[in-house]
Design an enzyme around this catalytic site. Sequence first.
Site, PDB file in Angstrom:
ATOM      1  N   GLU A  83     157.359  50.437  43.771  1.00 11.67           N
ATOM      2  CA  GLU A  83     157.240  51.849  43.406  1.00 11.67           C
ATOM      3  C   GLU A  83     157.211  51.979  41.889  1.00 11.67           C
ATOM      4  O   GLU A  83     158.104  51.477  41.196  1.00 11.67           O
ATOM      5  CB  GLU A  83     158.422  52.646  43.952  1.00 11.67           C
ATOM      6  CG  GLU A  83     158.369  54.115  43.536  1.00 11.67           C
ATOM      7  CD  GLU A  83     159.680  54.852  43.812  1.00 11.67           C
ATOM      8  OE1 GLU A  83     159.681  56.077  43.690  1.00 11.67           O
ATOM      9  OE2 GLU A  83     160.676  54.183  44.134  1.00 11.67           O
ATOM     10  N   ILE A  84     156.174  52.624  41.372  1.00 11.91           N
ATOM     11  CA  ILE A  84     156.095  52.928  39.947  1.00 11.91           C
ATOM     12  C   ILE A  84     156.767  54.280  39.718  1.00 11.91           C
ATOM     13  O   ILE A  84     156.358  55.291  40.297  1.00 11.91           O
ATOM     14  CB  ILE A  84     154.637  52.950  39.458  1.00 11.91           C
ATOM     15  CG1 ILE A  84     154.036  51.540  39.598  1.00 11.91           C
ATOM     16  CG2 ILE A  84     154.545  53.430  38.028  1.00 11.91           C
ATOM     17  CD1 ILE A  84     152.584  51.457  39.200  1.00 11.91           C
ATOM     18  N   CYS A 122     155.690  56.080  33.764  1.00 11.46           N
ATOM     19  CA  CYS A 122     154.620  55.400  33.031  1.00 11.46           C
ATOM     20  C   CYS A 122     154.246  56.287  31.852  1.00 11.46           C
ATOM     21  O   CYS A 122     153.805  57.428  32.045  1.00 11.46           O
ATOM     22  CB  CYS A 122     153.417  55.141  33.926  1.00 11.46           C
ATOM     23  SG  CYS A 122     152.021  54.365  33.072  1.00 11.46           S
TER      24      CYS A 122
END
Length: 782
Positions: free
Chosen positions: A529-530, A533
Amino acid sequence: MADSAGIQQGSPAIGAAGLVPAAPGAGGTEGSGAAGGSARIAVKKAQLRSSPRPKKLEKLGVYSSCKAEGACKCNGWKSQNPPPTPPRTDQQSNAVNLQEPCRSCSHTLGDHVTHLENVSEEEMNRLLGIVLDVEYLYTCVHKEEDADTKQVYFSLFKLLRKSILQMGKPMLEAQESPPFEKPSIEQGVNNFVQYKFSHLPSKERQTIMELAKMFLNQINYWQLETPSQRRQRVPNDDAAGYKANYTRWLCYCNVPQFCDSLPRYETTQIFGRTLLRSVFTVMRKQLLEQARQEKDKLPPEKRTLILTHFPKFLSMLEEEVYSHSSPIWSQDFLAGASGGQIPIHTESLFTLTLNSRTLFSQLDPSTRGSVSPARKTSSALEPNPVGEKRKPSEPLAHEENKRPRVVGDIPMDLINEVMATITDPAAIPETSLLSAHSARDEAARLEERRGVIEFHVIGNSLNQKPNKRILMWLVGLQNVFSHQLPRMPKEYITRLVFDPKHKTLSLIKDGRVIGGICFRMFPSQGFTEIVFCAVTSNEQVKGYGTHLMNHLKEYHIKHEILNFLTYADEYAIGYFKKQGFSKDIKVPKAKYVGYIKDYEGATLMGCELNPSIPYTEFSVIIKKQKEIIKKLIERKQAQIRKVYPGLSCFKEGVRQIPIESIPGIRTLIVLRTLQYTTCLYSTVSHIYTLSHQNAWPFMEPVKKTEAPGYYQVIRFPMDLKTMSERLKSRYYTTRKLFMADMQRIFTNCREYNPPESEYYKCANLLEKFFYTKIKEAGLIEK
């Protein structure tokens, strides 16, 4: 090599004062180490060998058994009147009286050395060398405090003592003999140099070889820590395995440095990756620290080599040493490589922090049959550096090399010629980084190669001692995320960034954080899971975001996680689409429900990674491939458009000539044949992949169990699978061959099966469908 480069030897085996063995692991320099100790022993041996023969007999008699009648059991002659202090070896003593009795058995010295009367001077000198080694080891046994080391010294002492008594050569008795692991450290480092640097120009490659020799030289003279010291430093390590290697190292490498009667081996030639792993981290740290402390003493021409290139070399090597999938430790690493080298098609690694394994290398004839090069990574300041070696793909070039060349293949000389123009910087027009033809990450990639930016995977830890630099970077990441994601609560950002379960790929420029991607890996579920960013606002529009994501993809391929999931807000959807994300989620819902955090007003997006793609260099590879294809097309077009002179042979009375001898006809035939076989292949593939409703009986060869007696009736069986294989191998060079095989499928079916059968009907319907497709493809007249 190490001395010329300004680096002192590692902790040696022998201390400086009085030939007393230094405590293993203690520091030392070349002058005070094994070299100095062995030199002093060599001087003693030379002096003793130049002594008169009676003096030699006295020395050997001390360690020789009595040969007098009566089966005397005395194992060494002892003087009745020993001197109060041992005489200096550089002073000549009076001739020894061979009639002097032994203090132990009362027999004379002559009775102890009768077996030496007819021994040559060469053999006597050899035995004298063993005698001095025995005396030195006796001193070592009494001076050594470590129990494991003392035990080895005592065992070697008894071995040499026995060799003198039996006048034999010392032979170490062990279950295993050198080498103890293959490939050796030396071979592994050589493989590493080939794997990473063989593409470099000869001058730069020579510099890399100098660094490799320097490193190997350090290992050969490095003092291993004792097993007890290692247990205190690394309590959870394989103590038994390390002790076994430590004992071997003492017996075969360390002690023979000053006891030359024992066979000596280089550490790097008989030990492999296991020993290197046990010493590399400590050794690397001490070498770099020593280099920094003595940087002012280094010659100017060596300063850059030692302070800049050597640390990078060690960082790259460290990744290969501790990676579970590094190919340099494979015994068949060089299998199929010509010339003993593995060419790598990339740029100079002196300024790189990433070296790609290029798909483009398959077009390079020099790489055929070799292992595909892999990516270099950034410096290992943390437990999880970016880009650590991932499992290499199958060496397709080796299989390709086995395939026979067929009509339509591009000649290798043409590929070589095109490659020469592509790889020549003068032949490639430079493209502006702001050009529409440049990749989004090109500027970032160039900055990384120049060392302007770095990438590191970092994270907080509750079990290890905090690293000040990493903590500073984590604080910097928290600030970047908070500033760039104003709608996200700062407390929430802080909690996730410093959560030990989360990691962050950080982008470092001038020692400070300018961007990063925070993520959490779920290996058991097969996705990551990002979470955050972002790149700081004044550093955007430079391709950093794309290069960040490419590094993250490389990192996850190495860890065998091939799916990303993230919730993107309305401002981030465009960015993630450019990075290959879509709303079509490949991960089954049951895999991520309950694991990934839900965000209101955001869109769930996913990305599936291809493990065969080197993402950080992919745009460069595509660009070079386009250049090659463009060059090949230009050359082919020039060849096709060539105007040949008319035929003049008919004016001279020739009535007919072979059509192939007409200039240009052969080229046309090749092109038409290639076009024909390509159409055939696509046609049959279309039938096969569509799984036509009437093609199922003919997909594979008929099985004997399903059709008894079939092969007694049908002498020439045929099926679509066999035809597909023949097409792939370019078996069908004429239309008649292809049509005959296809017709044979239908004829065989109608011959074996009755007209009312289902198979008979399928053959008729598929035959009609097939000929329709053949006509559409233009292979036969309509």
